[in-house]
Design an enzyme around this catalytic site. Structure first.
Site, short mmCIF file in Angstrom:
data_model
loop_
_atom_site.label_atom_id
_atom_site.label_comp_id
_atom_site.label_asym_id
_atom_site.label_seq_id
_atom_site.Cartn_x
_atom_site.Cartn_y
_atom_site.Cartn_z
N THR A 81 -3.51 4.28 -8.49
CA THR A 81 -4.16 3.22 -9.13
C THR A 81 -5.59 3.99 -9.55
O THR A 81 -5.95 3.61 -10.55
CB THR A 81 -4.56 2.01 -8.01
OG1 THR A 81 -3.23 1.34 -7.90
CG2 THR A 81 -5.41 1.28 -8.74
N GLY A 138 -11.06 -15.58 -9.85
CA GLY A 138 -11.37 -14.61 -8.74
C GLY A 138 -12.86 -14.08 -8.82
O GLY A 138 -13.31 -13.94 -9.96
N SER A 139 -13.35 -13.76 -7.91
CA SER A 139 -14.58 -13.27 -7.86
C SER A 139 -15.00 -12.08 -7.02
O SER A 139 -16.13 -11.62 -6.30
CB SER A 139 -15.85 -14.20 -7.57
OG SER A 139 -15.70 -14.59 -6.12
N GLY A 140 -13.94 -11.20 -6.96
CA GLY A 140 -14.09 -9.90 -6.01
C GLY A 140 -14.46 -8.87 -6.90
O GLY A 140 -15.03 -8.91 -8.10
N TYR A 141 -14.45 -7.52 -6.33
CA TYR A 141 -15.09 -6.52 -7.26
C TYR A 141 -14.50 -6.28 -8.54
O TYR A 141 -15.08 -6.01 -9.58
CB TYR A 141 -14.85 -5.21 -6.45
CG TYR A 141 -15.91 -5.00 -5.18
CD1 TYR A 141 -16.11 -3.75 -4.82
CD2 TYR A 141 -16.41 -6.14 -4.55
CE1 TYR A 141 -16.83 -3.80 -3.62
CE2 TYR A 141 -17.31 -6.20 -3.57
CZ TYR A 141 -17.53 -4.94 -3.08
OH TYR A 141 -18.34 -4.88 -1.99
N GLU A 166 -14.20 -19.02 -8.58
CA GLU A 166 -13.96 -18.67 -7.36
C GLU A 166 -13.70 -19.87 -6.44
O GLU A 166 -14.33 -20.84 -6.51
CB GLU A 166 -15.35 -17.93 -6.65
CG GLU A 166 -15.20 -18.07 -5.09
CD GLU A 166 -14.14 -17.13 -4.51
OE1 GLU A 166 -13.42 -17.62 -3.55
OE2 GLU A 166 -13.69 -16.05 -5.35
N HIS A 190 -40.55 13.64 -4.11
CA HIS A 190 -41.11 12.73 -4.88
C HIS A 190 -40.92 12.68 -6.27
O HIS A 190 -41.22 13.84 -6.66
CB HIS A 190 -42.73 12.34 -4.45
CG HIS A 190 -43.29 11.21 -5.29
ND1 HIS A 190 -43.41 9.93 -4.96
CD2 HIS A 190 -44.08 11.43 -6.26
CE1 HIS A 190 -43.86 9.28 -5.74
NE2 HIS A 190 -44.68 10.44 -6.59
#
Length: 461
Positions: free
Chosen positions: A40, A180-183, A203, A445
């Site tokens: 995947t 759906g509201s995942g990654y 969702e 910095h």
């Protein structure tokens, strides 16, 4: 029956390095892949999605360039060019992985579908139709997961998209509805919004990003909504209908009320399920849970001695880096006599929206539930010098520390370089470095990580 010392089923991010490591150690090894080398991650996940997200970020920067004092008259999104760039990178990565496998001595790459015929015996149906019969002392299952399609009325009668098929779209959707509201949902949602689509995310749960602290979830939701993405919670898609080739009608159920939405594309992003269908695991004694995920012990061995499961197919956090760490645990235990375990391993992950959400260790709520005495350090990104200089001040840094030991328990970083800042804290946690040591450490910095000084000063205020 062909005899091997080890057989790996699936050439994903655990299977590939494991096959090479075992072969180089002198084991006669075979790796079986029914589709594409790389799993995947290379083919349908990390590599293609992050490549396309990079293009969407460029579109966003060009559109908003006047914020940085740069004026542009117009720009054009060339979706076929974006897809080609993605494909070129994917093919290069996949071919490189395949070449490395093919060139490894003692390792045979077999393209076909494996099915268990006994505890440690396999029938492999090759792509050309022939069959081979193999067995081995050690078998490793790395077959991954696939998109899970929910039982929405009418879903099988429409041209819905998954995280795999959406990668080949050569047009920008007019309006994409994401279930759906995942990654997967959030990364694709923001990407297509920036490329020009109208985006709606639905969702069914009560909370957005329910696994995160409330301040993290609320901030991420606000960031996405401010870009113009519409987000529903406590809402289900009860029915869908394909009205014509370019129009889908969806019925939303919201607190016993219904709302009709018309969209051009529908993306199903409601989770994934393990790819075990063709394995015929009932021949092996390998047990699965009620969702089909292979059950393993802390050393990744299944309920059948000598058969291991790695990566997404075993359940748990579905991340490439988890799969790769599974490989490390298995090969070190088998080849070096180590006693590594998946128990209590430190889990980092990153949501590659813009800004990113880098997450590590315990959340605030998890730490409280476990009974830790904690303090919270929190610093808005608008107080980070580097963020102000680059003009990217959305988000915040948040760390959870244990009061008695002064150790860092976890962190959530919402910011342009959220994943990289999170990784600095991960190294500190791995080395047992206290928050006081980071507070007084000297960083270059101006960098984002430099503001860890100011973050941990918040604890003493």
């Amino acid at each position: 029956m062909e005899k091997y010392d080890a057989i790996i089923i699936g050439a994903g991010q655990a299977g590939i390095p494991l096959a090479k490591k075992l072969a180089k150690a002198g084991w006669k090894t075979a790796i079986i892949e029914k589709r594409l080398i790389g799993g995947t991650c290379i083919n349908d996940g990390c590599t293609p999605t992050k490549t396309m997200i990079a293009s969407a970020r460029i579109a966003y920067l060009v559109k908003n360039s006047n914020k940085w004092g740069i004026t542009t008259d117009s720009y054009t999104v060339d979706m076929p060019a974006i897809v080609k760039r993605k494909d070129d990178i994917v093919i290069t990565s996949r071919e490189g992985s395949e070449k490395n496998l093919q060139e490894t001595k003692g390792l045979e790459v077999i393209f076909g579908e494996a099915t268990f015929t006994g505890i440690k015996t396999l029938s492999v149906t090759l792509k050309q139709g022939d069959r081979r019969f193999l067995n081995a002392d050690k078998l490793f299952i790395d077959t991954g997961a696939q998109p899970l399609i929910p039982p929405i009325q009418g879903i099988q009668d429409i041209n819905y998209l998954t995280s795999t098929t959406i990668l080949n779209l050569t047009e920008v959707p007019e309006h994409i509805l994401i279930v759906g509201s995942g990654y997967i949902a959030l990364e694709f949602g923001q990407m297509y919004k920036r490329l020009g689509s109208k985006v709606t995310i639905v969702e069914k749960g009560e909370k957005f990003l329910s696994g995160e602290d409330e301040d993290v979830a609320e901030t991420m939701k606000n960031i996405l909504e401010e870009e113009g993405i519409r987000i529903y919670t406590k809402t289900q898609v009860s029915q869908v209908q394909q009205l014509n080739p370019t129009q889908i009608n969806a019925t939303l159920s919201i607190n016993n009320l219904t709302e009709e939405i018309s969209c051009s594309h529908l993306l199903v992003a409601t989770g994934r399920s393990p790819q075990i269908g063709s394995l015929n695991l009932d021949k092996t004694g390998v047990e699965t849970d009620d969702k089909g995920y292979i059950q393993v012990n802390d050393r990744l061995e299944t309920t059948t001695e000598g058969i291991f499961a790695l990566g997404d197919v075993k359940g748990g956090p579905a991340f490439t880096h988890v799969s790769y760490n599974d490989y490390i645990i298995v090969w070190k235990n088998l080849l070096e006599g180590a006693d590594l375990s998946i128990k209590n391993r430190l889990l980092p992950y990153c949501l590659f929206t813009d800004p990113q959400l880098g997450r590590l260790g315990l959340s605030e709520q998890e730490a409280l539930q476990k009974g830790y005495q904690i303090k919270i350090a929190k610093l808005p990104m608008e107080h980070v010098a580097r963020a102000r200089e680059t003009g990217e001040t959305l988000g915040f840094m948040k760390a959870i520390v244990d009061i008695p030991s002064k150790r860092i328990l976890g962190a959530a970083i919402i910011g342009t370089q959220g994943g990289e800042i999170m990784s600095v804290l991960q190294v500190a946690m791995m080395g047992g470095i206290t928050y006081e040591q980071l507070r007084y450490a000297m960083f270059a910095h101006p960098t984002f990580s430099e503001s860890l000084n100011n973050l941990f000063m918040k604890i003493e205020e």
